[in-house]
Design a protein around this motif. Sequence first.
Motif, mmCIF file in Angstrom:
data_model
loop_
_atom_site.group_PDB
_atom_site.id
_atom_site.type_symbol
_atom_site.label_atom_id
_atom_site.label_comp_id
_atom_site.label_asym_id
_atom_site.label_seq_id
_atom_site.Cartn_x
_atom_site.Cartn_y
_atom_site.Cartn_z
ATOM 1 N N ALA A 13 -39.772 -0.095 55.998
ATOM 2 C CA ALA A 13 -40.794 0.363 56.855
ATOM 3 C C ALA A 13 -41.775 -0.584 56.715
ATOM 4 O O ALA A 13 -42.179 -1.243 55.733
ATOM 5 C CB ALA A 13 -41.248 1.740 56.664
ATOM 6 N N SER A 14 -42.671 -0.747 57.916
ATOM 7 C CA SER A 14 -43.537 -1.823 58.214
ATOM 8 C C SER A 14 -44.985 -1.276 57.457
ATOM 9 O O SER A 14 -44.941 -0.178 57.002
ATOM 10 C CB SER A 14 -44.162 -1.966 59.545
ATOM 11 O OG SER A 14 -44.615 -0.745 59.986
ATOM 12 N N VAL A 15 -45.940 -2.342 57.218
ATOM 13 C CA VAL A 15 -47.272 -2.074 56.612
ATOM 14 C C VAL A 15 -47.859 -0.867 57.425
ATOM 15 O O VAL A 15 -48.432 -0.064 56.619
ATOM 16 C CB VAL A 15 -48.136 -3.304 56.790
ATOM 17 C CG1 VAL A 15 -49.462 -2.845 56.181
ATOM 18 C CG2 VAL A 15 -47.413 -4.429 55.864
ATOM 19 N N GLU A 16 -47.838 -0.849 58.624
ATOM 20 C CA GLU A 16 -48.451 0.161 59.620
ATOM 21 C C GLU A 16 -47.763 1.686 59.292
ATOM 22 O O GLU A 16 -48.456 2.619 59.253
ATOM 23 C CB GLU A 16 -48.264 -0.247 61.061
ATOM 24 C CG GLU A 16 -49.255 0.777 61.682
ATOM 25 C CD GLU A 16 -49.952 0.055 63.062
ATOM 26 O OE1 GLU A 16 -50.741 0.599 63.599
ATOM 27 O OE2 GLU A 16 -49.277 -1.110 63.507
ATOM 28 N N VAL A 17 -46.622 1.585 59.166
ATOM 29 C CA VAL A 17 -45.945 3.123 58.871
ATOM 30 C C VAL A 17 -46.262 3.591 57.366
ATOM 31 O O VAL A 17 -46.829 4.641 57.321
ATOM 32 C CB VAL A 17 -44.132 2.916 58.858
ATOM 33 C CG1 VAL A 17 -43.777 4.073 58.261
ATOM 34 C CG2 VAL A 17 -44.024 2.810 60.332
ATOM 35 N N GLN A 18 -46.520 2.434 56.418
ATOM 36 C CA GLN A 18 -47.056 2.955 55.175
ATOM 37 C C GLN A 18 -48.341 3.470 55.114
ATOM 38 O O GLN A 18 -48.612 4.294 54.306
ATOM 39 C CB GLN A 18 -46.965 1.492 54.405
ATOM 40 C CG GLN A 18 -45.398 0.809 54.152
ATOM 41 C CD GLN A 18 -44.295 1.587 53.648
ATOM 42 O OE1 GLN A 18 -44.388 2.581 52.879
ATOM 43 N NE2 GLN A 18 -42.993 1.212 53.860
ATOM 44 N N LEU A 19 -49.231 2.733 55.900
ATOM 45 C CA LEU A 19 -50.493 3.118 56.084
ATOM 46 C C LEU A 19 -50.640 4.565 56.598
ATOM 47 O O LEU A 19 -51.292 5.393 56.325
ATOM 48 C CB LEU A 19 -51.391 2.112 56.966
ATOM 49 C CG LEU A 19 -51.498 0.627 56.302
ATOM 50 C CD1 LEU A 19 -52.229 -0.112 57.659
ATOM 51 C CD2 LEU A 19 -52.764 0.884 55.084
ATOM 52 N N GLN A 20 -49.836 4.850 57.666
ATOM 53 C CA GLN A 20 -49.633 6.324 58.040
ATOM 54 C C GLN A 20 -49.402 7.246 57.284
ATOM 55 O O GLN A 20 -50.170 8.225 57.128
ATOM 56 C CB GLN A 20 -48.696 6.311 59.426
ATOM 57 C CG GLN A 20 -49.196 5.480 60.592
ATOM 58 C CD GLN A 20 -47.839 5.173 61.650
ATOM 59 O OE1 GLN A 20 -46.860 5.736 61.388
ATOM 60 N NE2 GLN A 20 -48.265 4.592 62.731
ATOM 61 N N ARG A 21 -48.337 6.720 56.330
ATOM 62 C CA ARG A 21 -48.104 7.909 55.291
ATOM 63 C C ARG A 21 -49.037 8.104 54.308
ATOM 64 O O ARG A 21 -49.487 9.226 53.664
ATOM 65 C CB ARG A 21 -46.726 7.267 54.604
ATOM 66 C CG ARG A 21 -45.625 7.126 55.414
ATOM 67 C CD ARG A 21 -45.036 8.898 55.664
ATOM 68 N NE ARG A 21 -44.932 9.695 54.687
ATOM 69 C CZ ARG A 21 -43.643 9.475 53.711
ATOM 70 N NH1 ARG A 21 -42.874 8.485 54.147
ATOM 71 N NH2 ARG A 21 -43.812 10.157 52.719
ATOM 72 N N ALA A 22 -49.869 6.925 53.901
ATOM 73 C CA ALA A 22 -50.973 7.122 52.908
ATOM 74 C C ALA A 22 -51.956 7.650 53.419
ATOM 75 O O ALA A 22 -52.529 8.661 52.799
ATOM 76 C CB ALA A 22 -51.416 5.552 52.646
ATOM 77 N N LYS A 23 -52.270 7.663 54.843
ATOM 78 C CA LYS A 23 -53.357 8.514 55.174
ATOM 79 C C LYS A 23 -53.117 9.966 55.341
ATOM 80 O O LYS A 23 -53.776 10.695 54.887
ATOM 81 C CB LYS A 23 -53.698 8.018 56.739
ATOM 82 C CG LYS A 23 -54.847 8.837 57.233
ATOM 83 C CD LYS A 23 -55.028 8.375 58.886
ATOM 84 C CE LYS A 23 -56.209 9.176 59.398
ATOM 85 N NZ LYS A 23 -56.422 8.701 60.754
ATOM 86 N N ALA A 24 -51.909 10.138 55.542
ATOM 87 C CA ALA A 24 -51.427 11.788 55.833
ATOM 88 C C ALA A 24 -51.542 12.299 54.290
ATOM 89 O O ALA A 24 -51.610 13.553 54.309
ATOM 90 C CB ALA A 24 -49.917 11.586 56.348
#
Length: 280
Positions: A13-24
């Motif tokens: 998964a992309s960096v943006e998807v990782q950031l979404q998961r981290a925020k969640a």
Amino acid sequence: MKIGVFLLIEPFASVEVQLQRAKAMGFTCADITDTNAGGSMLGTAGFSPTVSLDDNPFEVRRMFERYGIEPTAVCAHAGLLEPSSPGTYGTAEIMKAIQFAAAIGIKDIVTTDTDPRSAWAKGLSHREQVFVMAEKLYMPVKMAGDYGVRVLLEPHGPITDSISGMQEVFDRLGHPEALGVNLDTGNSWLGGADPVEMAKTFKDKIHHVHWKDLASEWESKRGTLYGCGFSTIALGEGVIDIKGVCDVLKDCPIDSSTLEIIGDEQTLKQSVRFLRECGM
């Protein structure tokens, strides 16, 4: 101390998807976990959480800001014992990482020697390993000082997994202020060092920490491997004296740290609670 997460939460998964998961999960900071020079085919396609060091660093920072995540370090893990080659991540990439980080206010760039892969690297004596590593770091560390940032050595290879080896590199480079340590609790222990003693020895040079604990089945491999990437258990559940490391570092002015744990949200949050209970 801020406690962040490595952006390898979801595979492929992309960096943006990782950031979404981290925020969640409630995290507010993270390392820029994977970096590359030029373009990455999988990164461009969105299947790899990699950041190009040739990208506009301000665009990357804006992407992090969209999710309320602060980038706290740029990972530039290199093959510093390998013969120099355009295809081997080394001095040139570390220097790009320094410029990238400095442009957007990131203080620390993390690098390491990594275990020797080629026959040439495997044939180096200890003294040659120290020299080769220091030679490849000389210009990056000098550049880091000019940019007002730091190059941090992480335990992840035959030199950095040893307290004496790490000291020899510092000695060879003259102990510049722009050179420090990123303590990795799992890697240092697995490589045969005592993470608590490493924390004590380099207490004034440690500016970032990668946290991981390892289960008892890793004990038979201790001293034979250089780095394990990630742990799969929560901090405090394994054989590493994480509390002992915390006792040494809890009064140090270390701004940020990162969980290097592959696990579900409960495992990550449990690890954060453990560190807080240990005074971090």
